[in-house]
Design an enzyme around this catalytic site. Structure first.
Site, short mmCIF file in Angstrom:
data_model
loop_
_atom_site.label_atom_id
_atom_site.label_comp_id
_atom_site.label_asym_id
_atom_site.label_seq_id
_atom_site.Cartn_x
_atom_site.Cartn_y
_atom_site.Cartn_z
N CYS A 115 1.30 11.24 -1.00
CA CYS A 115 1.61 13.20 -0.75
C CYS A 115 3.54 13.16 -1.15
CB CYS A 115 2.07 13.08 1.49
SG CYS A 115 2.07 14.63 1.70
N CYS A 116 4.64 12.37 -0.76
CA CYS A 116 5.74 12.67 -1.10
C CYS A 116 5.94 12.55 -2.55
CB CYS A 116 6.76 11.33 -1.05
SG CYS A 116 7.38 11.53 1.21
N CYS A 199 9.86 17.02 6.75
CA CYS A 199 9.07 17.64 6.91
C CYS A 199 8.31 16.93 7.97
CB CYS A 199 7.45 16.94 5.68
SG CYS A 199 7.60 17.43 3.98
N CYS A 202 6.28 14.00 9.52
CA CYS A 202 6.87 13.12 9.48
C CYS A 202 8.59 13.09 10.36
CB CYS A 202 7.19 12.91 7.90
SG CYS A 202 5.49 12.63 7.12
N CYS A 227 12.06 8.12 0.32
CA CYS A 227 10.67 9.49 0.18
C CYS A 227 10.46 9.66 -1.56
CB CYS A 227 11.41 10.53 0.57
SG CYS A 227 12.45 11.13 0.14
FE1 SF4 Z 1 3.96 14.37 2.55
FE2 SF4 Z 1 5.65 13.22 5.38
FE3 SF4 Z 1 6.13 13.13 2.48
FE4 SF4 Z 1 6.51 15.35 3.61
S1 SF4 Z 1 7.23 13.75 3.96
S2 SF4 Z 1 5.67 14.81 1.78
S3 SF4 Z 1 4.50 15.65 5.09
S4 SF4 Z 1 4.27 12.23 3.33
#
Ligand code: SF4
Length: 240
Positions: A115-116, A199, A202, A227
């Site tokens: 996701c990141c 985010c 998170c 991240c």
């Molecule tokens: Fe995805 Fe969480 Fe990373 Fe944002 S912080 S990109 S929602 S995993």
């Protein structure tokens, strides 16, 4: 030694303004990468005192809290910077969510990294194609993989691009002192107990006794909490 290694040695103990002054004198296109937490706001303030037009790069991951957009707009009104926004590719988000749902990051470290990667790292790659150098607000006193943060280095993920950490030697207190001294507006979530803001799903508020970054990906082991935008002590990216 390369010219960048020379600069890293010369600027090791330099103040943030001196590091940024060197960057603007050396590279035509310097981007201040901002999440609109206090560190990036301090860098925007310092840069605005050095050059007439500051380029600010930010990532709209699609999962940010509304308060981040509000403080971004407030800072943009104050400093009148040029804003460059990195966005995830819709097809990549569609593929991830079709396979793993809307909140894949809670399921495994691998899916959180995926996701990141889709929402942060790849959009940053695309925006930084227009820049020669970029800044982060990393500080060595944040611990973990950040204790060895170089002040200046070649970006290991982007050949030909330079990564700067002008606040590497500053403490959290120095950042906040600068914010107060220069009356810089701050992210509203700080007032709700947040110490590090990313985010919405998170990030959580922390207790006063907790580490500054304890509210980021709090369900993961400490050792994997980065991240993917940042380098390891060995100079390689942590999760790419
Ligand atoms: Fe995805 Fe969480 Fe990373 Fe944002 S912080 S990109 S929602 S995993």
């Amino acid at each position: 030694m390369t010219p960048i290694q020379d600069a890293a040695r010369d600027l090791e103990g330099a103040e943030p303004a001196e590091i940024l002054r060197w960057a603007y004198a050396t590279y035509p296109r310097v981007g201040i990468v901002a999440s609109f937490q206090v560190s990036s706001s301090v860098l925007i303030d310092i840069a605005s005192r050095l050059v007439p037009a500051v380029d600010v790069v930010t990532l709209d991951t699609g999962r940010l809290p509304q308060e981040t957009f509000e403080i971004a707009d407030e800072l943009r009104r104050r400093y009148r910077f040029r804003l460059h926004v990195g966005l995830p590719e819709p097809a990549e988000v569609r593929e991830l969510t079709a396979a793993h749902g809307l909140n894949p990051f809670y399921q495994s470290v691998e899916l959180r990294h995926a996701c990141c990667d889709i929402r942060k790292s790849r959009p940053l790659d695309r925006v930084l194609e227009s820049f020669d150098a970029w800044t982060t607000g990393l500080r060595r006193d944040q611990g973990g993989t950040r204790t060895q943060t170089p002040v200046v280095a070649e970006d290991p993920a982007r050949p030909g691009v330079v990564k700067l950490a002008p606040l590497a030697n500053w403490s959290r207190q120095q950042v906040w002192d600068y914010v107060k001294e220069h009356h810089i507006p701050t992210h509203p979530l700080y007032a709700q107990g947040y110490a590090s803001i990313g985010c919405a799903p998170c990030t959580r508020a922390i207790e006063p006794s907790e580490d500054e970054r304890a509210g980021r990906w709090w369900w993961e082991q400490e050792s994997v909490k980065e991240c993917g935008l940042h380098w390891s002590p060995e100079g390689t990216l942590v999760h790419r």
